[in-house]
Design a protein around this motif. Structure first.
Motif, PDB file in Angstrom:
ATOM      1  N   GLY A 226      12.828  13.509   0.641  1.00  0.00           N
ATOM      2  CA  GLY A 226      12.297  12.230   1.103  1.00  0.00           C
ATOM      3  C   GLY A 226      11.110  12.392   2.029  1.00  0.00           C
ATOM      4  N   ILE A 227      11.162  13.385   2.897  1.00  0.00           N
ATOM      5  CA  ILE A 227      10.051  13.624   3.823  1.00  0.00           C
ATOM      6  C   ILE A 227       8.818  14.097   3.061  1.00  0.00           C
ATOM      7  N   TYR A 228       8.997  14.988   2.103  1.00  0.00           N
ATOM      8  CA  TYR A 228       7.861  15.449   1.297  1.00  0.00           C
ATOM      9  C   TYR A 228       7.248  14.294   0.507  1.00  0.00           C
ATOM     10  N   ILE A 229       8.100  13.435  -0.040  1.00  0.00           N
ATOM     11  CA  ILE A 229       7.597  12.272  -0.777  1.00  0.00           C
ATOM     12  C   ILE A 229       6.809  11.356   0.158  1.00  0.00           C
ATOM     13  N   ALA A 230       7.325  11.126   1.353  1.00  0.00           N
ATOM     14  CA  ALA A 230       6.619  10.272   2.314  1.00  0.00           C
ATOM     15  C   ALA A 230       5.260  10.866   2.679  1.00  0.00           C
ATOM     16  N   PHE A 231       5.217  12.169   2.904  1.00  0.00           N
ATOM     17  CA  PHE A 231       3.960  12.815   3.265  1.00  0.00           C
ATOM     18  C   PHE A 231       2.964  12.741   2.108  1.00  0.00           C
ATOM     19  N   ALA A 232       3.408  13.118   0.903  1.00  0.00           N
ATOM     20  CA  ALA A 232       2.506  13.135  -0.245  1.00  0.00           C
ATOM     21  C   ALA A 232       2.001  11.733  -0.580  1.00  0.00           C
ATOM     22  N   SER A 233       2.873  10.739  -0.529  1.00  0.00           N
ATOM     23  CA  SER A 233       2.432   9.378  -0.846  1.00  0.00           C
ATOM     24  C   SER A 233       1.497   8.841   0.229  1.00  0.00           C
ATOM     25  N   SER A 234       1.715   9.214   1.477  1.00  0.00           N
ATOM     26  CA  SER A 234       0.816   8.768   2.548  1.00  0.00           C
ATOM     27  C   SER A 234      -0.568   9.382   2.395  1.00  0.00           C
ATOM     28  N   VAL A 235      -0.623  10.666   2.083  1.00  0.00           N
ATOM     29  CA  VAL A 235      -1.915  11.322   1.865  1.00  0.00           C
ATOM     30  C   VAL A 235      -2.611  10.707   0.646  1.00  0.00           C
ATOM     31  N   GLY A 236      -1.862  10.511  -0.423  1.00  0.00           N
ATOM     32  CA  GLY A 236      -2.442   9.887  -1.614  1.00  0.00           C
ATOM     33  C   GLY A 236      -2.945   8.490  -1.341  1.00  0.00           C
ATOM     34  N   LEU A 237      -2.212   7.739  -0.559  1.00  0.00           N
ATOM     35  CA  LEU A 237      -2.618   6.376  -0.219  1.00  0.00           C
ATOM     36  C   LEU A 237      -3.895   6.370   0.610  1.00  0.00           C
ATOM     37  N   VAL A 238      -4.001   7.287   1.562  1.00  0.00           N
ATOM     38  CA  VAL A 238      -5.225   7.381   2.363  1.00  0.00           C
ATOM     39  C   VAL A 238      -6.414   7.718   1.474  1.00  0.00           C
ATOM     40  N   ILE A 239      -6.239   8.636   0.536  1.00  0.00           N
ATOM     41  CA  ILE A 239      -7.326   9.002  -0.381  1.00  0.00           C
ATOM     42  C   ILE A 239      -7.732   7.808  -1.231  1.00  0.00           C
ATOM     43  N   LEU A 240      -6.746   7.103  -1.800  1.00  0.00           N
ATOM     44  CA  LEU A 240      -7.052   5.942  -2.636  1.00  0.00           C
ATOM     45  C   LEU A 240      -7.732   4.834  -1.835  1.00  0.00           C
ATOM     46  N   LEU A 241      -7.272   4.586  -0.620  1.00  0.00           N
ATOM     47  CA  LEU A 241      -7.887   3.548   0.199  1.00  0.00           C
ATOM     48  C   LEU A 241      -9.299   3.929   0.621  1.00  0.00           C
ATOM     49  N   ALA A 242      -9.541   5.219   0.854  1.00  0.00           N
ATOM     50  CA  ALA A 242     -10.892   5.670   1.181  1.00  0.00           C
ATOM     51  C   ALA A 242     -11.821   5.453  -0.008  1.00  0.00           C
ATOM     52  N   LYS A 243     -11.332   5.738  -1.214  1.00  0.00           N
ATOM     53  CA  LYS A 243     -12.138   5.501  -2.421  1.00  0.00           C
ATOM     54  C   LYS A 243     -12.398   4.007  -2.611  1.00  0.00           C
ATOM     55  N   GLU A 244     -11.373   3.193  -2.360  1.00  0.00           N
ATOM     56  CA  GLU A 244     -11.527   1.738  -2.478  1.00  0.00           C
ATOM     57  C   GLU A 244     -12.563   1.231  -1.485  1.00  0.00           C
ATOM     58  N   ARG A 245     -12.493   1.733  -0.271  1.00  0.00           N
ATOM     59  CA  ARG A 245     -13.445   1.309   0.764  1.00  0.00           C
ATOM     60  C   ARG A 245     -14.866   1.698   0.368  1.00  0.00           C
ATOM     61  N   GLU A 246     -15.012   2.912  -0.166  1.00  0.00           N
ATOM     62  CA  GLU A 246     -16.341   3.365  -0.586  1.00  0.00           C
ATOM     63  C   GLU A 246     -16.870   2.522  -1.742  1.00  0.00           C
ATOM     64  N   SER A 247     -16.004   2.164  -2.690  1.00  0.00           N
ATOM     65  CA  SER A 247     -16.464   1.337  -3.811  1.00  0.00           C
ATOM     66  C   SER A 247     -16.827  -0.065  -3.345  1.00  0.00           C
ATOM     67  N   MET A 248     -16.092  -0.605  -2.362  1.00  0.00           N
ATOM     68  CA  MET A 248     -16.440  -1.923  -1.811  1.00  0.00           C
ATOM     69  C   MET A 248     -17.774  -1.855  -1.067  1.00  0.00           C
ATOM     70  N   ARG A 249     -17.987  -0.759  -0.360  1.00  0.00           N
ATOM     71  CA  ARG A 249     -19.239  -0.580   0.380  1.00  0.00           C
ATOM     72  C   ARG A 249     -20.419  -0.505  -0.586  1.00  0.00           C
ATOM     73  N   SER A 250     -20.259   0.250  -1.690  1.00  0.00           N
ATOM     74  CA  SER A 250     -21.357   0.361  -2.652  1.00  0.00           C
ATOM     75  C   SER A 250     -21.585  -0.961  -3.370  1.00  0.00           C
ATOM     76  N   LEU A 251     -20.520  -1.725  -3.613  1.00  0.00           N
ATOM     77  CA  LEU A 251     -20.663  -3.043  -4.216  1.00  0.00           C
ATOM     78  C   LEU A 251     -21.440  -3.980  -3.294  1.00  0.00           C
ATOM     79  N   ALA A 252     -21.108  -3.956  -2.017  1.00  0.00           N
ATOM     80  CA  ALA A 252     -21.821  -4.791  -1.052  1.00  0.00           C
ATOM     81  C   ALA A 252     -23.282  -4.390  -0.968  1.00  0.00           C
TER      82      ALA A 252
END
Length: 171
Positions: free
Chosen positions: A127-153
């Motif tokens: 459970g701890i490994y899953i929490a860590f991996a999903s949190s890191v993955g979520l940060v990466i995905l949100l960073a990509k989303e933020r960058e795509s929103m920035r380029s769209l703007a």
């Protein structure tokens, strides 16, 4: 990518509508996890006599498993409240699905690990490994989303006529 306009919410989503939407699922899982946290606390208080007279390794395992359950529930609630729906729906599902499973994993660990004195904590560790991996993955995905929103703007800003982009000088 669509937006859920029925709720007046213009944030991007993965196209999933209705109560099966990942944010909703995570909120329900988080609330159920909080209920399980309260029930396991009552179990320790009434069935296990507040853990009095229990050997300290087993007592520590019950307490930490109880806190892990709270962690999994709050993690799911946080993901559900923020509603992170990146532009990449398959990657988002790959990251969001494990978060929804965390409270169940920690609940299983609560009942199996202390009772069997599994000092290596294999279920909690998963459970701890899953929490860590999903949190890191979520940060990466949100960073990509933020960058795509920035380029769209930026693209939207460069397509405006020059007169609209320049600030108007007042008198």
């Amino acid at each position: 990518m669509t937006s859920d306009s029925s709720c007046g919410d213009a944030r991007p989503t993965t196209g999933v509508r209705g109560p099966a939407r990942p944010g909703f699922v995570h909120l329900v899982v988080g609330i159920a996890g909080l209920a399980a946290f309260l029930l396991t606390g009552a179990y320790m208080a009434f069935q296990l006599d507040h853990l009095h007279g229990m050997p300290w390794p087993q007592r520590s395992m019950y307490r930490s498993a109880h806190i892990y359950l709270l962690f999994g529930a709050v993690h799911a609630l946080a993901v559900g409240a923020v509603r992170p729906f990146p532009n990449s729906p398959w990657a988002a599902r790959l990251v969001l699905l494990p978060v929804a499973l965390e409270p169940a994993i920690f609940l299983i660990a609560f009942f199996l690990e202390p009772a069997g004195l599994m000092l290596s904590r294999p279920i909690s560790r998963l459970g701890i490994y899953i929490a860590f991996a999903s949190s890191v993955g979520l940060v990466i995905l949100l960073a990509k989303e933020r960058e795509s929103m920035r380029s769209l703007a930026l693209r939207m800003h460069t397509h405006q006529p020059k007169a609209e982009r320049e600030p108007k000088v007042g008198l």
